[in-house]
Design an enzyme around this catalytic site. Sequence first.
Site, PDB file in Angstrom:
ATOM      1  N   GLN A 109       0.830  -1.207   0.000  1.00  0.00           N
ATOM      2  CA  GLN A 109       0.000   0.000   0.000  1.00  0.00           C
ATOM      3  C   GLN A 109       0.870   1.264   0.000  1.00  0.00           C
ATOM      4  O   GLN A 109       0.334   2.360  -0.084  1.00  0.00           O
ATOM      5  CB  GLN A 109      -0.922   0.003   1.228  1.00  0.00           C
ATOM      6  CG  GLN A 109      -1.940  -1.126   1.229  1.00  0.00           C
ATOM      7  CD  GLN A 109      -2.824  -1.146   2.464  1.00  0.00           C
ATOM      8  OE1 GLN A 109      -2.985  -2.176   3.084  1.00  0.00           O
ATOM      9  NE2 GLN A 109      -3.417  -0.010   2.832  1.00  0.00           N
ATOM     10  N   ARG A 160      -8.745  -0.492   8.060  1.00  0.00           N
ATOM     11  CA  ARG A 160      -9.803   0.371   7.519  1.00  0.00           C
ATOM     12  C   ARG A 160     -10.097   1.496   8.505  1.00  0.00           C
ATOM     13  O   ARG A 160     -11.233   1.730   8.901  1.00  0.00           O
ATOM     14  CB  ARG A 160     -11.065  -0.432   7.228  1.00  0.00           C
ATOM     15  CG  ARG A 160     -11.872   0.253   6.123  1.00  0.00           C
ATOM     16  CD  ARG A 160     -12.898  -0.615   5.488  1.00  0.00           C
ATOM     17  NE  ARG A 160     -13.514   0.136   4.392  1.00  0.00           N
ATOM     18  CZ  ARG A 160     -13.985  -0.398   3.288  1.00  0.00           C
ATOM     19  NH1 ARG A 160     -13.946  -1.678   3.101  1.00  0.00           N
ATOM     20  NH2 ARG A 160     -14.527   0.358   2.354  1.00  0.00           N
ATOM     21  N   CYS A 161      -9.042   2.175   8.918  1.00  0.00           N
ATOM     22  CA  CYS A 161      -9.134   3.094  10.036  1.00  0.00           C
ATOM     23  C   CYS A 161      -7.898   3.974  10.009  1.00  0.00           C
ATOM     24  O   CYS A 161      -6.823   3.533   9.667  1.00  0.00           O
ATOM     25  CB  CYS A 161      -9.173   2.273  11.315  1.00  0.00           C
ATOM     26  SG  CYS A 161      -8.603   3.088  12.783  1.00  0.00           S
ATOM     27  N   GLU A 172     -12.958   4.843   5.229  1.00  0.00           N
ATOM     28  CA  GLU A 172     -12.936   4.216   6.544  1.00  0.00           C
ATOM     29  C   GLU A 172     -14.084   4.637   7.449  1.00  0.00           C
ATOM     30  O   GLU A 172     -14.399   3.958   8.422  1.00  0.00           O
ATOM     31  CB  GLU A 172     -11.587   4.514   7.198  1.00  0.00           C
ATOM     32  CG  GLU A 172     -10.475   3.837   6.410  1.00  0.00           C
ATOM     33  CD  GLU A 172      -9.120   4.447   6.642  1.00  0.00           C
ATOM     34  OE1 GLU A 172      -9.059   5.568   7.140  1.00  0.00           O
ATOM     35  OE2 GLU A 172      -8.127   3.782   6.319  1.00  0.00           O
TER      36      GLU A 172
END
Lengths: 295, 783, 168
Positions: free
Chosen positions: B220, B367-368, B737
Amino acid sequence: MFPSAFSYVAPNTLDETYELLEQYGDDAKVLAGGQSLLPMMKLRLAAPGMLVDIGQVPHLATQHESPDALRIGALTRHAILDSKQFDRYPLLSQTAPWIADPLVRNRGTMGGSLAHADPAADWGATLLALKASVQLASHERQRLVALHDFFVDVYTTALEPQELLTEIIVPAPLADSLVFGHYFKLERKVGDFAVVGVAVTASLTDDGTVSEAGIGLAAMGSIPLAAKKAAALLIGHRLTPELIKEVAQVAAQEGDPQSDRRGSEEYKRSMVRVYVQRGLAQIHQEWQVANQSIA
Amino acid sequence: MAMEATESRPLGKAIKRKEDPRFIRRQGRYLDDIVLPGMLYMALARSPYAHARIKNIRLDEAYKVLGVKAILTGADLEKMNLSWMPTLAGDRQMVLATGKVLFQYQEVAAVVAETRAAAEDAVQRIEVDYQPLDAVVDPYAAMKPDAPLLREDREQKDNHIFHWEVGDREGTENTLASSPIVVKEFIRMPRVHPAPVEPCGCIADYQKSTGKMTWYVTSQAPHAHRTVLAMVSGLPEHMIHVISPDIGGGFGNKVPVYPGYVCSIVLSLQLGRPVKWIETRTENIATTNFARDYHMTAEIGATEEGIVTGLKVITIADHGAFDAAADPSKFPAGLFSIVTGSYNFPIAFAEVDGVYTNKAPGGVAYRCSFRVTEASFLIERVMNTLALRLNLDPVELRRRNFIQPDQFPYQSPLGWTYDSGNYDLTLDKALELVGYEKLREEQAERRARGELVGIGISTFTEIVGAGPSNTFDILGIKMFDSCEIRIHPTGKAIARLGARHQGQGHETTFAQVIAEELGLTTADVLIEEGDTDTAPYGLGTYASRSTPTAGGAAALAARRIRQKAIQIAAHLLEVSADDVEWNGEKFVTKGLESRGVGMGEVALAAYTNLPQGMEPGLEATYYYDPPNLTFPNGAYIAVVSIDRGTGQVAVERFVAVDDCGTVINPMVVDGQIHGGLTEGFGIAFMQEIAFDEDGNNLAPNFMEYLVPTAVEAPHWETGRTVTPSPHHPIGAKGVGESPNVGSPAAFVNAVVDALSPYGVTNLEIPLFPWKVWNVLREHGLTL
Amino acid sequence: MEHRNANESSLVTVVINGETRQAMTEPRTLLAYFIRENLGMTGTHVGCDTTSCGACTVLMDGVPVKSCTVLAVQADHHALMTVEGLESIGGLHPLQQAFWDNHGLQCGFCTPGMLMTSTALLRDHPEPTETEVRHAISGNLCRCTGYVNIVKAIVNASQKMASEPAEV
């Protein structure tokens, strides 16, 4: 992950199969649908030296209905019993959609599932409720074993290394009764093994008297179980709320569940109680509807 | 219905994704699809114990497996000074174990072989003598003075990693002491794992002849990985080429550097052949970075009227065996200090203590945006407790405490400057969509019939988009992001960014941003990410930072193009540049709209017909260092019912109204919301990595680590308000998110609401049926 | 009787997407890897090792199965269809088009499996309800979309296929 190396043989006849099983004994594993065996081999929890793929043996995937029984070939895939309705055996098509997931049902087989003998598997409970037997065959002999004698322990059955499970025989319900069946599965998601599975079947006469009944339990012990005491209480009686409650309570005490991450022993027993109660109440209701429409 | 990429003025339109044709036509190129000539395969031997001393490792049998090329152990790496590697959190982590293992499935040896199967066969034949030690699983037990010492390599001889605090401790304690109402709640967010469907993997391809290392990796953050690799390996950075191909989901899982990566690089360097390593699912869930594992105690003070007076939060953070958290360097607890949420707390204090346990290292921002999920879950849950205590509708309590529109930019007591928001408006919309009043009436009726029905509210505020660079860095590298645009003579463009999408749709949305700025169509702009030899330096895609950072860079790079283009346009229009303006689609002569030239004509002129003395070409690069973070927010409402027989919870409805500022592509935003809500649902009801007392991982695969299927996943109803970010070039905030951050509390608040008439205020997630049933039983509610 | 020795490669012949293909492989090779590595068709993905995720779904004799849980040798002389076989010369399959039109994919990793499962679904049940679709794809995990737009895409494709039967 990849399984450990093994040799592969695909016999074309039952006789060839028996020969192979005799020859290789414990080192051989029968490959049916492979949906339990292959994952275990991939994780290297199982490493047989020889796989005997019975997929090419003819007639093992057939279903034959006669007045006194339904004979289900061991290689009958779960999906078949999902799509094909056997009117006198409603519990089968009620159970099939709960097994694993739709893709696994397209490969997995009833015989393979029974031989794998996972105590949480759905067919075990349902076929015990239906008082089914299995046909075990080898070169030496053919024997019919009642399912409640077939399951021995976790992942352990009465099958000898040289034997093959060829057929499941489900006795027909009494002719003068209406037969009902429901399967309840508490699962945490699709594809999960049952936290608790409860199969309930009953045949009811014109006046609503239970003529035959069976209750099967999944994940309530080291093997799939039949709640025999509870089922026996139903015979000869109508499905009153009081009786249903009593039967459910008795069923909850049959079996020996372990407390684990899926729930406590008490929880699991309660789920049996709730599901037996719901199943019998539903059957009673369906009988009333059916009876009204006949009248 | 979705629109084609040839649409003009594309910003804000539901343009169909440009990346989709290759995915639906099997032409995606994921890591395991890449096959290089002479490629070898690596597999890792891992520890069966959570805590054990390694007495001896025997490799003879493993070497006998046909096709095995090399086996690496910690002792080999030690000689190269590579047996440990730095973590993003400033700790260090064993690459291959030396001395002892500290978590189950820890990496012990690496085998490289001609085939995957041979590598796995050899792994099975590696014999390791372990002397098992007592495992420390509970973070509270880890802090006891007599707890076994896990990290013998550190000078500090206990299991404590860090203490971090923010805010006014004394002031907050005094405020709580003098507040008429104080509620206190213990909230645990258990360990979970992002578990994208594609696991992590890499191919290290070292060419001895050129000295160049090409590293294909599910990354990523490819540039950051290149720099880390240069620092760890000593390879010159310009000789490292990181390629992050199509990525099958990331969710934070593909941010850190993992031991398997290092081993494959070392083996490729040694052997001069490409070495591929693809995780198994078990390796993915059991060893690559987890998320959460936060154990939080919060107290809120309030007046009798329900006006909050102060917030105090005490937290124990279980980081596992190594502190491998992927947080910005100065933030060991990430952005947890967003914990005051959407509410006007006059004073607050939060502290976090990190501890080591015998579990896999972590944690990542799943996801945060760095511990924001923990913070949001905490405040939204405890606000619910406060509403119960005050016997106040949770909606009303929130309204009384919302930060008001005229307070923005709002200075939070824990140090953040919120950019914008209109919380009442967002909540109003959610209430309207769900039909709140009627719903409460129905709830009363159903309750009267003995049903257990609950309505849960969550009105969260997120913090996303790190930088700004004066505050945020990772290993010293400032957290900006970048975009380079080249306009070709025929008016088509290629843009490269430092971000790396994993399904978020950058190839479409960033093309929309650039096309909008340049009067092109989305189809005219090709977006490229993930190749460090071509893309400008960037910090990557995670923590909802791409749109706030790289998206800003894209808009500003395009505007830089326009600055030059206007000069060329003036030349073409034969007027002075002062007399030319951009009307949103083309350059026009002021006061004479009909006289204009589009970007196509300008582009051609940039290569064929330039004003005298102007440098040819039409390109621009922008490194965007955002002045602030962005603060997306939302109002979520869950409606649930509980089966009193089984404890199963049914989500009957879920309304999510999000405010992420300017929307680039509403279809993509909705898609992000759907996905995040489903993960939030999983976290509330199913997903947990649990351990037994010996440190055995009880959920190392998809049989036990339960992620929702289409059957469990609820139906989602979405809505939107738009409060642009005042500082972002196009007013956009991050969004991917928010749904995962905001939804878990809505679910739990709803279940608590169903049970609140019986005195229930708190429930521990995940809400497995048996857990809910235990509560029902305790209160005599079972059937 | 077919017999193949451990650690020895032998010939496996399949008809894949209408084309006969052969390759040598060991008995332990899983069909998913046979397709990906021996036949070089990488549209079929692998996402787990417990038969849970369905990223590897292909049609075997028309039936959707998880190809990570079938041996390549079991597929010998069987017909396979993978995502590579969906597209015809005429263009995208209606399901592919519907996934694109409805944003039915994000990272794209689960997409080939979803497409294969839904291909079989629409063949057997041309007009599925949303609930039927959800049950049909419940052996395929997606972590990005929350399934909403996948379900929408499949329903949308079924409607299009019903109105344009010539394309089926």
